[in-house]
Scaffold this motif. Structure first.
Motif, short mmCIF file in Angstrom:
data_model
loop_
_atom_site.label_atom_id
_atom_site.label_comp_id
_atom_site.label_asym_id
_atom_site.label_seq_id
_atom_site.Cartn_x
_atom_site.Cartn_y
_atom_site.Cartn_z
N ARG A 54 -13.05 -15.16 87.45
CA ARG A 54 -12.67 -15.28 86.04
C ARG A 54 -11.29 -14.70 85.80
O ARG A 54 -10.49 -15.23 85.01
CB ARG A 54 -13.71 -14.59 85.15
N ASP A 55 -10.97 -13.61 86.50
CA ASP A 55 -9.63 -13.03 86.37
C ASP A 55 -8.56 -14.00 86.87
O ASP A 55 -7.44 -14.04 86.36
CB ASP A 55 -9.53 -11.73 87.17
N ALA A 56 -8.90 -14.78 87.89
CA ALA A 56 -7.95 -15.77 88.42
C ALA A 56 -7.62 -16.80 87.35
O ALA A 56 -6.46 -17.18 87.16
CB ALA A 56 -8.53 -16.45 89.66
N VAL A 57 -8.65 -17.28 86.66
CA VAL A 57 -8.44 -18.26 85.59
C VAL A 57 -7.57 -17.67 84.49
O VAL A 57 -6.61 -18.29 84.02
CB VAL A 57 -9.80 -18.73 85.02
N VAL A 58 -7.88 -16.45 84.09
CA VAL A 58 -7.14 -15.81 83.01
C VAL A 58 -5.69 -15.56 83.40
O VAL A 58 -4.77 -15.81 82.61
CB VAL A 58 -7.82 -14.48 82.61
N ALA A 59 -5.46 -15.08 84.62
CA ALA A 59 -4.09 -14.81 85.07
C ALA A 59 -3.26 -16.09 85.09
O ALA A 59 -2.11 -16.12 84.63
CB ALA A 59 -4.11 -14.17 86.46
N ALA A 60 -3.83 -17.17 85.63
CA ALA A 60 -3.10 -18.44 85.69
C ALA A 60 -2.85 -19.01 84.31
O ALA A 60 -1.75 -19.51 84.02
CB ALA A 60 -3.88 -19.45 86.54
N GLN A 61 -3.85 -18.94 83.43
CA GLN A 61 -3.68 -19.45 82.08
C GLN A 61 -2.62 -18.65 81.32
O GLN A 61 -1.80 -19.22 80.58
CB GLN A 61 -5.00 -19.41 81.32
N ALA A 62 -2.62 -17.33 81.50
CA ALA A 62 -1.63 -16.49 80.82
C ALA A 62 -0.22 -16.83 81.29
O ALA A 62 0.73 -16.90 80.48
CB ALA A 62 -1.93 -15.02 81.08
#
Length: 503
Positions: free
Chosen positions: A320-328
């Protein structure tokens, strides 16, 4: 017969005639909205609740909202009044139909609920618990709330480059909420001037070009031969860049270039550490690189650091952190026309979705990445992103299909990747071959899988990459049921020798 315990309203103490989820009488429930709007509606004991803390640590805001309401006897309307989010959105959030990922909305949500700063380490408005020390600390603390000053940036980078002893459990647990805090500060903190007036000749452009060239050369060495001892070389180079930044005479523009070189070098050195299996050390570099990227003023460098944080996250159990980091990162570069950079970020986002089992989201991100890659590079795409191409997109698609349990589709994507990758990028070719072998074995194509794995091992004999060895061990595990067969036994022996040499 034992009589059930008498239930009383938690608001006024009257006896409740029937059970309700709020544990309050109708009169108190009617008065809850105005009480919530006045503040202080979430009791302190709610934040001491183990389940609430676990939900916060997992960055599960759906569960946070639901638990806070249940433990604090609040309605969705009350939470809406406190946080500024609509009741309709909160209903979809708690049912899993919507997610809370925007940093500003997360901050408003948690600030409105009165979440303690010591528990969250978020930059919440009016929170007196934030650190006020503006000096750099050489204590290994990577707290994102520490001031985003030049001194703090240099200290964080030196801590990473100094190979100090790490508390692996503590560092690797910095996830979710704290990652959001890093992203928030990266995008909002005011940058300090980087002008340094000293006696002596100003730093010439030729020296800056040489420093950047060294980082670029290390990057090319890594792609061709694996991490090996490059982490030590990257660390030494970073120390030199920092020394020039702190002690040399330079203009504001030169200072920004030096900070950018430091960010690029720290990100790349973190990648060397990650490829060598030093995950906690790599994380320290990536977080420090985000500070340097902020000081440089180049949003693309920050996006680059976040892309590696995404890889680190989905590889170490925090997809989930990967998704958030990429989206940010994508959000920050959306005003640039940098199709190659956004395509790369979308592949990181897709990998996070795939590990989470979110197939539609993963394939949607991959499709958009392919479209952007087909546009070609623009003048705004960074020079260090030379490696993003059609082969990389196909390879990442293969990895997503493998995570999603579709080895047949994975084989097709890895085949396309093999045909399109740059021949000189030996490690990427070896990694995709090892995953292709895993896909073939899972699809029942044992002989083909062993043949593909032999290709990966042949490349691995010229590489120093702990990640490749880890992938080859996965191939070995897949072959365990048929280890008695001749073609499997030969591969097992050869792979065992290679991975043992890499330890």
């Amino acid at each position: 017969m034992v009589q059930p315990a008498e239930r009383r309203c938690t608001g006024c103490g009257c006896r409740l005639s029937r059970y309700n989820a709020e544990d309050r009488c109708a009169t108190c429930i009617r008065h809850l909205p105005s009480h919530a709007a006045a503040g202080g509606a979430v009791p302190e004991e709610v934040w001491r609740d183990v389940d609430v803390r676990e939900a916060l640590a997992a960055w599960d805001f759906s569960r946070v909202s639901r638990l806070v309401r249940q433990r604090g006897a609040l309605r969705q309307e009350d939470v809406a009044a406190l946080t500024g989010l609509s009741q309709a959105f909160l209903s979809m959030l708690e049912s899993g139909q919507r997610r809370l990922t925007n940093i500003d909305k997360i901050t408003e949500f948690l600030a409105g609920l009165g979440a303690p700063a010591g528990l969250l380490r978020l930059p919440l408005p009016g929170n007196s618990a934030e650190p006020q020390d503006t000096t750099a600390k050489d204590d290994g603390d990577q707290d994102p709330a520490l001031p985003w000053t030049v001194d703090r940036m240099v200290a964080a980078l030196r801590e990473a480059a100094g190979h100090r002893a790490l508390d692996h459990g503590t560092l690797l647990s910095r996830r979710g909420i704290e990652l959001t805090a890093y992203v928030h500060h990266w995008g909002t903190a005011e940058a300090e001037p980087l002008l340094r007036a000293q006696d002596g000749r100003p730093i010439p452009d030729s020296l800056l070009a040489h420093l950047q060239g060294t980082t670029d050369h290390l990057r090319l060495m890594d792609a061709a031969a694996g991490s090996g001892t490059l982490a030590d070389l990257g660390s030494a180079h970073l120390e030199l860049v920092l020394r020039i930044l702190k002690q040399g005479t330079h203009t504001e523009a030169a200072g920004h270039r030096l900070a950018g070189i430091a960010a690029d070098t720290a990100t790349q050195t973190g990648w060397f550490a990650f490829d060598a299996g030093q995950h906690a050390h790599a994380q320290r570099y990536f977080l420090a690189a985000l500070r340097a990227a902020h000081a440089s003023g180049d949003v693309r460098l920050g996006a680059g650091a976040l892309s590696y944080i995404a890889i680190h996250s989905y590889s170490t159990g925090y997809p989930r952190d990967a998704v958030v980091a990429a989206q940010a990162a994508r959000e920050k570069i959306k005003t640039l026309h940098a199709p190659a950079l956004e395509a790369m970020l979308l592949t990181r986002q897709a990998r996070g979705h795939a590990v989470l089992g979110e197939g539609k989201a993963a394939l949607r991100a991959l499709g958009l990445a392919g479209e952007l890659c087909a546009q070609g590079r623009s003048e705004n795409d960074p020079h260090w992103l030379y490696w993003i191409n059609e082969g990389e997109i196909h390879g990442q698609a293969g990895s997503c299909y493998l995570e999603l349990g579709d080895p047949g589709q994975a084989i097709g994507s890895f085949t396309q990747a093999h045909d399109a990758l740059t021949p000189s990028d030996l490690r990427t070719r070896a990694l995709f071959l090892s995953r292709a072998a895993t896909a073939q074995i899972r699809a029942g194509e044992l002989e083909a899988g062993c043949a593909t794995a032999h290709e990966a091992v042949a490349l691995g004999e010229h590489l120093q990459s702990a990640r490749l060895h880890e992938h080859l061990r996965t191939v070995i595990e897949e072959l365990t049921p048929v280890s008695h067969t001749p073609y499997a036994r030969d591969l097992l022996e050869r792979t065992a020798v290679l991975t043992k040499m890499g330890n």
